[in-house]
Write an enzyme that holds these catalytic residues in place. Structure first.
Site, PDB file in Angstrom:
ATOM      1  N   CYS A 143      49.433  44.673  41.057  1.00 23.06           N
ATOM      2  CA  CYS A 143      49.203  44.069  39.744  1.00 23.06           C
ATOM      3  C   CYS A 143      48.884  45.129  38.696  1.00 23.06           C
ATOM      4  O   CYS A 143      48.334  46.198  39.008  1.00 23.06           O
ATOM      5  CB  CYS A 143      48.031  43.100  39.806  1.00 23.06           C
ATOM      6  SG  CYS A 143      48.378  41.568  40.667  1.00 23.06           S
ATOM      7  N   GLU A 186      46.561  45.062  36.403  1.00 23.96           N
ATOM      8  CA  GLU A 186      45.116  45.283  36.241  1.00 23.96           C
ATOM      9  C   GLU A 186      44.608  46.328  37.223  1.00 23.96           C
ATOM     10  O   GLU A 186      43.816  47.204  36.885  1.00 23.96           O
ATOM     11  CB  GLU A 186      44.345  43.982  36.471  1.00 23.96           C
ATOM     12  CG  GLU A 186      44.621  42.901  35.447  1.00 23.96           C
ATOM     13  CD  GLU A 186      45.775  41.990  35.849  1.00 23.96           C
ATOM     14  OE1 GLU A 186      46.740  42.469  36.495  1.00 23.96           O
ATOM     15  OE2 GLU A 186      45.716  40.799  35.521  1.00 23.96           O
ATOM     16  N   CYS A 237      44.821  37.429  38.365  1.00 23.16           N
ATOM     17  CA  CYS A 237      44.817  36.772  39.672  1.00 23.16           C
ATOM     18  C   CYS A 237      43.441  36.936  40.317  1.00 23.16           C
ATOM     19  O   CYS A 237      42.621  37.765  39.892  1.00 23.16           O
ATOM     20  CB  CYS A 237      45.926  37.320  40.568  1.00 23.16           C
ATOM     21  SG  CYS A 237      45.552  38.918  41.325  1.00 23.16           S
TER      22      CYS A 237
HETATM   23  N1  THU Z   1      50.724  40.032  38.144  1.00 25.35           N
HETATM   24  C1  THU Z   1      49.932  40.967  37.552  1.00 25.35           C
HETATM   25  O1  THU Z   1      50.335  42.117  37.340  1.00 25.35           O
HETATM   26  N2  THU Z   1      48.676  40.591  37.192  1.00 25.35           N
HETATM   27  C2  THU Z   1      48.154  39.347  37.383  1.00 25.35           C
HETATM   28  O2  THU Z   1      46.974  39.132  37.142  1.00 25.35           O
HETATM   29  C3  THU Z   1      49.008  38.254  37.867  1.00 25.35           C
HETATM   30  C4  THU Z   1      50.292  38.684  38.459  1.00 25.35           C
HETATM   31  C5  THU Z   1      52.069  40.425  38.543  1.00 25.35           C
HETATM   32  C6  THU Z   1      52.257  40.541  40.030  1.00 25.35           C
HETATM   33  C7  THU Z   1      53.747  40.330  40.164  1.00 25.35           C
HETATM   34  O3  THU Z   1      54.386  41.582  39.974  1.00 25.35           O
HETATM   35  C8  THU Z   1      54.104  39.426  38.995  1.00 25.35           C
HETATM   36  O4  THU Z   1      52.998  39.457  38.105  1.00 25.35           O
HETATM   37  C9  THU Z   1      54.359  37.975  39.391  1.00 25.35           C
HETATM   38  O5  THU Z   1      53.344  37.491  40.181  1.00 25.35           O
END
Ligand code: THU
Length: 122
Positions: free
Chosen positions: A50, A52, A82
């Site tokens: 992710c 973050e 998430c």
């Molecule tokens: N994703 C993030 O980068 N941050 C979040 O808080 C939620 C999800 C990304 C992970 C994945 O690459 C894409 O979003 C779809 O889930």
């Protein structure tokens, strides 16, 4: 805030999200500096990272341990971090840290304590 929003929008193209088509940019404010992260996906889906957590990794590498605020940008509109990222942000931000969720049209603000009221601590 407008400067931060410009930076977020300028970096969304750096996300590597060919599988989900869902790019995310995170910007962490820590001890007077800012650190960026984007999501980096992998053909082995669970290895995807992710935005973050990548921003937090950049902050730690720079020697910072205390984040005051995190901004998250999705071109599809504001998204909350998430669950796993909430726990990682809590490690360095505490419940009073601000989470600013941005979309192209605007943003929403919550405290990390609101988003993760009962985070795990050792
Ligand atoms: N994703 C993030 O980068 N941050 C979040 O808080 C939620 C999800 C990304 C992970 C994945 O690459 C894409 O979003 C779809 O889930």
């Amino acid at each position: 805030m407008e400067k931060v929003r410009e930076i977020l929008k300028a970096h969304v193209g750096r996300a590597y999200a060919p599988y989900s088509g869902f790019p995310v940019v995170a910007l962490v404010e820590a001890e007077g500096e800012v650190f960026l992260g984007v999501n980096v996906e992998n053909a082995s889906f669970p290895l995807s990272q992710c935005a973050e957590r990548n921003a937090v990794a950049a902050m730690v590498l720079a020697g910072k341990r205390r984040l005051e605020r995190v901004h998250i940008y999705s071109p599809r509109g504001p998204i909350p971090p998430c669950g796993g990222c909430r726990q990682v942000l809590l490690e360095f931000g505490g419940p009073e840290a601000e989470v600013v969720m941005h979309g192209p049209e605007g943003y929403e603000v919550r405290s990390l304590g609101e988003l993760l009221p009962l985070g795990f601590k050792l």
